[in-house]
Scaffold this active site. Structure first.
Site, PDB file in Angstrom:
ATOM      1  N   GLY A  25      -5.415  23.348  16.490  1.00 43.59           N
ATOM      2  CA  GLY A  25      -4.813  24.313  15.573  1.00 43.59           C
ATOM      3  C   GLY A  25      -5.081  23.926  14.141  1.00 43.59           C
ATOM      4  O   GLY A  25      -5.726  22.917  13.856  1.00 43.59           O
ATOM      5  N   GLY A  83      -3.169  23.809  10.300  1.00 40.63           N
ATOM      6  CA  GLY A  83      -1.911  23.952   9.568  1.00 40.63           C
ATOM      7  C   GLY A  83      -2.161  23.920   8.090  1.00 40.63           C
ATOM      8  O   GLY A  83      -3.314  23.928   7.643  1.00 40.63           O
ATOM      9  N   GLY A  84      -1.102  23.910   7.345  1.00 36.61           N
ATOM     10  CA  GLY A  84      -1.186  23.986   5.898  1.00 36.61           C
ATOM     11  C   GLY A  84      -2.030  22.891   5.285  1.00 36.61           C
ATOM     12  O   GLY A  84      -2.661  23.090   4.261  1.00 36.61           O
ATOM     13  N   PHE A  85      -2.027  21.723   5.899  1.00 32.09           N
ATOM     14  CA  PHE A  85      -2.708  20.608   5.265  1.00 32.09           C
ATOM     15  C   PHE A  85      -3.965  20.187   6.004  1.00 32.09           C
ATOM     16  O   PHE A  85      -4.524  19.160   5.717  1.00 32.09           O
ATOM     17  CB  PHE A  85      -1.759  19.425   5.130  1.00 32.09           C
ATOM     18  CG  PHE A  85      -0.650  19.718   4.178  1.00 32.09           C
ATOM     19  CD1 PHE A  85      -0.926  19.858   2.831  1.00 32.09           C
ATOM     20  CD2 PHE A  85       0.647  19.887   4.614  1.00 32.09           C
ATOM     21  CE1 PHE A  85       0.084  20.148   1.940  1.00 32.09           C
ATOM     22  CE2 PHE A  85       1.653  20.186   3.722  1.00 32.09           C
ATOM     23  CZ  PHE A  85       1.378  20.317   2.380  1.00 32.09           C
ATOM     24  N   GLY A  86      -4.345  20.940   7.005  1.00 28.17           N
ATOM     25  CA  GLY A  86      -5.588  20.558   7.662  1.00 28.17           C
ATOM     26  C   GLY A  86      -5.612  20.962   9.120  1.00 28.17           C
ATOM     27  O   GLY A  86      -4.771  21.738   9.578  1.00 28.17           O
ATOM     28  N   VAL A 113      -5.925  20.187  13.353  1.00 33.12           N
ATOM     29  CA  VAL A 113      -5.422  19.247  14.348  1.00 33.12           C
ATOM     30  C   VAL A 113      -6.354  19.269  15.555  1.00 33.12           C
ATOM     31  O   VAL A 113      -6.721  20.337  16.050  1.00 33.12           O
ATOM     32  CB  VAL A 113      -3.996  19.624  14.785  1.00 33.12           C
ATOM     33  CG1 VAL A 113      -3.466  18.610  15.789  1.00 33.12           C
ATOM     34  CG2 VAL A 113      -3.072  19.698  13.587  1.00 33.12           C
ATOM     35  N   LYS A 154      -4.444  14.602  13.341  1.00 28.79           N
ATOM     36  CA  LYS A 154      -4.316  15.555  12.255  1.00 28.79           C
ATOM     37  C   LYS A 154      -5.234  15.097  11.138  1.00 28.79           C
ATOM     38  O   LYS A 154      -5.102  13.993  10.617  1.00 28.79           O
ATOM     39  CB  LYS A 154      -2.865  15.596  11.787  1.00 28.79           C
ATOM     40  CG  LYS A 154      -2.602  16.612  10.714  1.00 28.79           C
ATOM     41  CD  LYS A 154      -1.116  16.779  10.559  1.00 28.79           C
ATOM     42  CE  LYS A 154      -0.772  17.541   9.301  1.00 28.79           C
ATOM     43  NZ  LYS A 154       0.658  17.531   9.054  1.00 28.79           N
ATOM     44  N   ASP A 182      10.056  22.528   6.165  1.00 26.93           N
ATOM     45  CA  ASP A 182       9.101  23.493   6.715  1.00 26.93           C
ATOM     46  C   ASP A 182       9.302  23.662   8.217  1.00 26.93           C
ATOM     47  O   ASP A 182       8.373  23.560   8.998  1.00 26.93           O
ATOM     48  CB  ASP A 182       7.659  23.077   6.396  1.00 26.93           C
ATOM     49  CG  ASP A 182       6.677  24.231   6.577  1.00 26.93           C
ATOM     50  OD1 ASP A 182       7.119  25.401   6.616  1.00 26.93           O
ATOM     51  OD2 ASP A 182       5.465  23.975   6.706  1.00 26.93           O
TER      52      ASP A 182
END
Ligand SMILES: *[C@@H]1O[C@H](CO)[C@@H](O)[C@H](O)[C@H]1NC(C)=O
Ligand SMILES: *[C@@H]1O[C@H](CO)[C@@H](O)[C@H](O)[C@H]1NC(C)=O
Ligand SMILES: *[C@@H]1O[C@H](CO)[C@@H](O)[C@H](O)[C@H]1NC(C)=O
Ligand SMILES: *[C@@H]1O[C@H](CO)[C@@H](O)[C@H](O)[C@H]1NC(C)=O
Ligand SMILES: *[C@@H]1O[C@H](CO)[C@@H](O)[C@H](O)[C@H]1NC(C)=O
Ligand SMILES: *[C@@H]1O[C@H](CO)[C@@H](O)[C@H](O)[C@H]1NC(C)=O
Ligand SMILES: *[C@@H]1O[C@H](CO)[C@@H](O)[C@H](O)[C@H]1NC(C)=O
Ligand SMILES: *[C@@H]1O[C@H](CO)[C@@H](O)[C@H](O)[C@H]1NC(C)=O
Ligand SMILES: *[C@@H]1O[C@H](CO)[C@@H](O)[C@H](O)[C@H]1NC(C)=O
Ligand SMILES: *[C@@H]1O[C@H](CO)[C@@H](O)[C@H](O)[C@H]1NC(C)=O
Ligand SMILES: *[C@@H]1O[C@H](CO)[C@@H](O)[C@H](O)[C@H]1NC(C)=O
Ligand SMILES: *[C@@H]1O[C@H](CO)[C@@H](O)[C@H](O)[C@H]1NC(C)=O
Length: 816
Positions: A508, A510-513, A515, A529, A626
């Site tokens: 997946g 996400g906001g920071f990178g 996975v 991650k 979050d």
């Protein structure tokens, strides 16, 4: 004959007039009957007979304030022998100089303790003083009895209370049984007879609350200063074998009293001349103020918001859901090995100590360190009080569990607790958290240096640098390797594990990178991650996440296995959870039927416990900031695990809320005060959790308002359906079996409490957990949500929304 009559008349007149003008005295010649009163010279106090209520006509002899309208009784003579027949009741002074209260049948229901006085026949006299003390004196002035030596439930200022004599309890406050029942109740207040060094409030014979152990500070007097009580100082001091307590208030202060009430509260009250009522001048107790409420080795952290139980460094909670079970050592003590003492400042030291007399500080420390069974020690100096029995030292040692500790700025004592490590290892344990970061930072530095060196072509220098760095790392590993809770993982291993970050392995984004799934060393499934390169913001979040997750251990939090920094790559390696995240099931028409109600309820409860742990049970207060369905991972039993602490912030103990100028989070899950003002607190997580609950129950996404007809958003939608009792209509239709409507309805109710607009109305997560687990507790009514037009409204942001509906990266917001 006439002369004699006149004489008698004159005497009678004298007695009567003395009663009317300065009737603060009871003599052997007069007596006091119901209806009569003695009034102190300054008309402050009155002594007489009273009945607590009109319905209960039992008669008591007591002292109360004369000049205030609300009858406030500060002393009762016959509290356990009420008089029911009012006729012929009288208080007299006998010719043996005792005061006696007779009932209608002439029985003595109460009398002053008979201190047999030689020559008592010469007579005595009782006076009610302006201090509230009722004193029985011989005519030569010797005091034979006084009411302040026989306390009921009140201590008045500027009076001296004898607490103990020759280490035997003398003075004791005993609360009333009920607000209108002066008879002896369950709660009492006295010095601890076994040590003579601390004061307890008892519930029957059990300790209820323990005040701090006598030390230099409390001896010479803590000083309260408030607007109601001008200045108050208190003193505890020895006079020979007698231990006294006194508190004083400055001249011109309002009436002040210390009261032990029938519910066990000890409070300092002062009279407000304007509102004509008693106001509380001392602190209200925190929730863990009761005796031993934090269990063995746990302490009540009074400065924390909310007040909570915590463990000393080197200890961990026995049960993070039941703080009263206390704390246990992370590393067992082994006798023979050199142990180390950790200093805890600002402590109320524990109960059940051994008092070692006549020692210096060093002797005291030595006494404890050479005996393996000694867990802790503390030392104070009693010299300012003249000490106890010629001893000015106060060395306390503990051999068993440490019970009933508190930490607050108003305690001034150090407690030294034995830990397993030797001093050298202790340093490493302090470094334990920092090591990975230092290592990562060093690696980065190293990488930069290597690059610099290379570009300069200075191979000699590079070699030197490299060796130094390797030496450093290997020495670090030898010394503290065992203490690192998770290893640094080499970039090569991660590349191998993830097949060079192949897209097939991507789980997946996400906001920071991104996975990735990986197979570490060919055996261990992990999730990697990979933080976005050069995002600028990444480093701080990375650091946060590493430090925080390393410290956290809870079954509803995802576990970090390792970390890596390689050039500008930052990687985190987590345990792998086969069932992906909650949103993967919840918002997919085909998969959502996997989540039947019992599973969803389990997820709700697990997430609530995980957040509660973050907020108050870990040793830090952590706000996730979050929370959302894609950050709830599921293990193979479909138990939830909260992930993504990159944006969590450590909240300092006394900070209730904070502001940030960089709002991160996900619209829809963000509380209004956070989204609009950047103000976040534990209540912002409560809000996000409420949104999550609504999503779980309805199967609808907060960020998909177009799915809900006729309502601006999921919250307003839920509120309306819940208010109209149409729960069935909003429950996810794919939950067919085992759906308990009561439970669902309760969850919606709790969710609506969580998403209330004002953070003050939202419950703490501990309350949420409680409400979820105790299904019969009544719940408050939620306030109607106010609907604000926000950015996630389809009219405004529909393009953006459509394109990124499955993309968690829409969730990050920058630069407010
Ligand atoms: C009044 O209260 C006292 C103390 O509780 C009790 O002993 C007594 O029986 C009561 N008397 C009446 C008339 O209710
Ligand atoms: C007290 O005085 C009364 C009358 O004056 C007398 O009868 C009685 O014996 C005295 N009692 C004592 C104990 O002296
Ligand atoms: C109260 O006491 C008086 C005198 O001792 C007696 O005459 C009267 O009967 C008593 N009243 C009651 C209700 O017992
Ligand atoms: C007062 O009288 C009592 C009894 O006669 C005696 O014990 C005491 O010492 C006397 N006190 C003074 C101050 O004279
Ligand atoms: C006092 O002790 C009794 C009996 O042990 C208990 O039932 C009661 O709840 C206690 N009261 C408080 C306020 O803790
Ligand atoms: C109450 O206390 C505060 C702070 O000590 C002080 O500023 C204020 O003037 C006081 N008010 C009154 C009415 O004394
Ligand atoms: C209460 O107020 C009255 C008048 O306002 C004043 O005379 C009295 O001294 C005050 N009492 C105290 C204890 O401050
Ligand atoms: C006393 O009560 C009045 C009226 O309720 C209130 O305004 C005032 O602040 C109180 N004074 C103190 C010192 O608490
Ligand atoms: C007094 O005690 C009761 C019960 O223990 C508690 O609910 C209440 O808050 C306390 N009141 C104060 C002023 O501390
Ligand atoms: C402590 O030392 C003092 C003075 O040296 C002595 O009088 C006292 O008896 C000692 N107390 C104990 C308990 O040893
Ligand atoms: C250590 O302390 C325990 C408990 O006070 C005591 O029983 C034991 O004798 C002490 N041992 C030594 C070696 O002092
Ligand atoms: C105790 O207090 C006395 C007097 O203040 C001081 O001389 C002495 O050094 C103190 N001892 C310790 C151990 O603090």
């Amino acid at each position: 004959m006439g002369k004699a009559n006149l004489h008698v008349f004159f005497l009678l007149f004298l007695i009567l007039s003395s009663f009317c003008e300065s009737n603060d005295q009871l003599t052997q010649a007069n007596s006091l009957s119901p209806g009569d009163m003695l009034i102190s010279e300054g008309r402050v106090f009155a002594l007489g007979f009273f009945s607590p209520t009109n319905s209960n006509q039992s008669l008591y002899l007591g002292i109360w304030y004369h000049s205030i309208p609300e009858r406030t009784v500060v002393w009762v003579a016959n509290r356990d022998s009420p008089i029911s027949n009012h006729s012929s009741v009288k208080l007299t002074i006998s010719n043996s100089s005792e005061m006696v209260l007779f009932d209608s049948e002439g029985r003595a229901v109460w009398m002053t303790a008979s201190t047999t006085i030689a020559g008592g026949a010469e007579g005595a006299l009782a006076v009610l003083l302006d201090s509230g003390n009722f004193v029985l004196r011989l005519l030569n002035g010797t005091v034979v009895w006084q009411s302040i030596d026989h306390l009921t439930d009140t201590i008045l200022p500027n009076t001296r209370v004898l607490l103990s004599y020759k280490a035997q309890v003398v003075g004791r406050l005993v609360a009333w049984k009920g607000p209108d029942d002066p008879s002896s109740g369950d709660f009492s207040f006295s010095i601890d007879p076994s040590s003579n060094l601390q004061i307890f409030i008892w519930n029957g014979s059990l300790p209820y609350k323990r005040l701090d152990v006598v030390n230099e500070v409390s001896v010479s007097g803590g000083t309260y200063q408030s607007n109601t009580t001008s200045v108050m100082s208190q003193y505890l001091y020895y006079r020979g074998d007698e231990l006294y307590y006194t508190y004083t208030v400055s001249d011109g202060s309002p009436y002040t009293r210390i009261l032990l009430d029938n519910r066990g509260n000890l409070s300092l009250l002062s009279w407000n001349n304007t509102s004509l009522s008693w106001t509380l001048a001392s602190n209200t107790p925190s929730y863990c103020f009761l005796y031993a409420s934090c269990g063995p080795f746990g302490y009540c952290d009074v400065a924390a918001v909310p007040t909570t139980c915590r463990c000393p460094d080197g200890f961990e909670l026995v049960d993070s859901l039941d703080l009263s079970r206390g704390c246990q050592r992370k590393e067992a003590l082994r006798c023979g090995k050199k142990s180390n003492f950790m200093t805890m400042p600002n402590m109320k030291v524990p109960d059940k100590f051994l008092h070692i007399r006549n020692t210096s500080f060093d002797q005291c420390a030595d006494e404890c360190s050479r005996n393996c069974s000694c867990m802790a020690y503390a030392y104070a100096n009693l010299s300012s009080a003249g000490g106890t029995m010629g001893d000015t030292s106060r060395c306390l040692v503990w051999t068993g569990d440490l019970i009933d500790m508190e930490k607050a700025s108003f305690f001034h004592e150090n407690l030294y607790i034995r830990l397993a490590e030797s001093p050298v290892q202790k340093k490493n344990s302090f470094l334990k958290m920092l090591l990975p970061i230092i290592a990562c930072v060093l690696l980065v530095t190293f990488g930069t240096l290597v690059w610099t060196c290379k570009s300069r072509g200075n191979r000699q220098k590079k070699k030197v640098q490299k060796r130094t760095m390797l030496d450093y790392l290997s020495s670090m590993d030898e010394a503290g390797g065992k203490n690192i809770e998770f290893p640094l993982i080499s970039f090569e291993k991660i590349v191998a594990a993830t097949d060079n970050f192949s897209n097939c392995n991507m789980l997946g984004q996400g906001g920071f990178g991104k996975v990735y799934k990986g197979m570490l060393e060919g055996t261990k499934e992990v999730a990697v991650k990979r933080l976005s390169k050069g995002s600028g913001q990444g480093t701080e979040e990375f650091r946060n996440e590493v430090v925080l997750i390393a410290k956290l251990q809870h079954k509803n939090l995802v576990k970090l296995i390792g970390c890596c920094i390689h050039e500008d790559e930052k990687l985190l390696v987590y345990e792998y959870l086969p069932n992906k995240s909650l949103d993967y099931f919840l918002f997919d028409a085909a998969r959502k039927s996997v989540l039947q109600w019992p599973t969803r309820f389990k997820v709700i409860q697990g997430v609530a416990r995980g957040i509660m742990y973050l907020h108050q049970d870990s040793r830090l207060t952590i706000i996730h900031r979050d929370l959302k369905a894609s950050n709830i991972l599921l293990d193979k039993e479909m138990s939830p695990k909260i992930s993504d602490f990159g944006m969590a912030r450590i909240f300092c103990g006394d900070q209730l809320q904070a502001n940030t100028n960089r709002v991160v989070g996900t619209y829809g899950y963000m509380s209004p005060e956070y989204a609009m003002e950047g103000a976040f607190s534990v209540k912002s997580d409560t809000y996000s959790f409420g949104v999550l609950m609504l999503e779980i129950v309805s199967g609808l996404k907060i960020s998909s308002p177009y799915l809900i007809k006729d309502f601006p958003n999921l919250i307003v939608y839920a509120w309306n359906y819940w208010k109209d009792g149409k729960i069935e209509d909003m429950v996810d239709s794919s939950m067919v079996e085992d759906c308990s409507l009561d439970e669902v309805s309760r969850c919606i109710h709790i969710a609506l409490l969580c998403v209330q607009d004002s953070p003050n109305y939202r419950p703490l997560m501990s309350a949420v957990v409680f409400m979820l687990e105790n299904k019969t507790t009544p719940l408050p009514t939620p306030k109607q949500p106010i609907y604000f037009v926000r950015d996630y409204e389809p009219r405004k942001a529909s393009d953006n929304m459509e394109s990124s509906i499955n993309d968690a990266s829409l969730t990050t917001l920058q630069g407010r």
